[in-house]
Design an enzyme around this catalytic site. Structure first.
Site, PDB file in Angstrom:
ATOM      1  N   SER A   1       0.830  -1.197   0.000  1.00 35.74           N
ATOM      2  CA  SER A   1       0.000   0.000   0.000  1.00 35.74           C
ATOM      3  C   SER A   1       0.871   1.257   0.000  1.00 35.74           C
ATOM      4  O   SER A   1       1.731   1.409  -0.855  1.00 35.74           O
ATOM      5  CB  SER A   1      -0.961  -0.047   1.195  1.00 35.74           C
ATOM      6  OG  SER A   1      -2.031   0.843   1.016  1.00 35.74           O
TER       7      SER A   1
ATOM      8  N   ASP B   1      -5.771  -3.302  -2.575  1.00 38.58           N
ATOM      9  CA  ASP B   1      -4.739  -3.071  -1.561  1.00 38.58           C
ATOM     10  C   ASP B   1      -4.112  -4.367  -1.043  1.00 38.58           C
ATOM     11  O   ASP B   1      -4.813  -5.302  -0.653  1.00 38.58           O
ATOM     12  CB  ASP B   1      -5.399  -2.324  -0.400  1.00 38.58           C
ATOM     13  CG  ASP B   1      -4.422  -1.664   0.539  1.00 38.58           C
ATOM     14  OD1 ASP B   1      -3.266  -2.127   0.613  1.00 38.58           O
ATOM     15  OD2 ASP B   1      -4.807  -0.692   1.198  1.00 38.58           O
TER      16      ASP B   1
END
Length: 312
Positions: free
Chosen positions: A44, A158
């Protein structure tokens, strides 16, 4: 004759959205100590900061994020429902493209990988070759907030959904020693709905004071939520807003998955900057986060001393 395996230092840069600006301070402080990793794996926001470090653009990234204020962040996030998230990410990725260009992961001066999640299979997807920008886009696609990305014939979201602090990937890439950075260890601030009302009686009401004005602003910008859902009846507290639910759920998810993954595959050294009070969308608090990151390294400097002589 048995040969000794060459020591190789890996950095696992964890997820945490805006809290990830603390990674800049951490990497700067490690450099000041003379500690240089052989490989970096990011998840991320960790993939974004890690990519900047591995392409020698960390100073450029730091200069930019220190200039971000509330309105710049809102404009950058490209608000609007659609395409799988309330943020399309078009402006953000255009900014990254202008910085990263057509850089490939193979061109990084330090070995790099980014972790994402394949939406329909749930598999962990490790980007260790190909477009650097694509790897960042996939790894940073926060579920429900930032639109998923169609890359390598998969819809990607993510990496924090499966591996928020990718120690295991560092080891799979040959790291003999791993320093991990967990951005979600601090106790989060209690969530407060911007529209919650405490009623003293039928005619008198008091609006709760907000501990996080930026989250309040995000929840109200362009009134996109109010245009879709008519708010609560007047007999009690309102239903939590979309951003409050998304932020709270992501915090819980990252914290629980991180604890489980670190217990199963612990790093050699764990750095946990106290950034839990920074909201995941508060990208305008870079200066504060960077300072906290630097301090977190100083606090564990005694553990890092023996590494300095090995990994220069």
């Amino acid at each position: 004759m048995q040969t000794t395996k060459k020591a190789k230092l890996g950095l696992a840069l964890g997820s945490g959205a805006a809290r990830g600006w603390s990674l800049i301070g951490i990497l700067n402080q490690l450099s000041l100590m003379g500690l240089k990793p052989d490989l970096v794996v990011g998840c991320s926001i960790g993939s974004l900061v890690g990519a900047a470090y591995c392409t020698q653009r960390l100073e450029e990234l730091e200069t930019w994020v220190r200039t971000l204020d509330t309105w710049q962040v809102i404009r950058l996030l490209d608000w609007g429902m659609g395409q799988g998230g309330v943020v399309s990410g078009g402006r953000l990725f255009s900014q990254l493209k202008a910085t990263m260009g057509a850089t490939k992961i193979e061109d990084c001066t330090t070995e790099f990988a980014a972790v994402a999640t394949e939406l329909y299979t749930g598999r962990e997807h490790v980007f260790n070759e190909g477009s650097l920008l694509d790897a960042i886009r996939a790894s940073c696609a926060i579920p429900g907030v930032l639109a998923p990305q169609f890359i390598n014939q998969h819809w990607m979201i993510d990496g924090a959904v499966v591996n928020p602090v990718p120690v295991s990937v560092c080891r799979a890439m040959g790291a003999t020693h791993v320093i991990a950075i967990d951005l979600n260890s601090g106790k989060p601030q209690p969530l407060t709905n911007p529209h919650d009302v405490l009623y003293k009686d039928a005619t008198e009401e008091k609006v709760q004071e907000q501990p996080n004005k930026f989250q309040d602003l995000l929840g109200n910008s362009k009134n996109f939520i109010e245009n879709i859902i008519k708010k609560r009846n007047s007999g009690g507290p309102s239903t939590p807003g979309f951003m409050a639910v998304a932020n709270g759920a992501i915090d819980i998810m990252q914290n629980r998955i991180t604890r489980s993954r670190l217990a199963a595959d612990p790093p050699d050294i764990l750095i946990q900057p106290k950034v839990g009070h920074i909201g995941i969308m508060e990208f305008n608090r870079a200066e504060e986060a960077i300072e906290i990151g630097q301090s977190s390294v100083i606090q564990v400097a005694h553990l890092l001393d023996e590494y300095v002589g090995i990994f220069k």
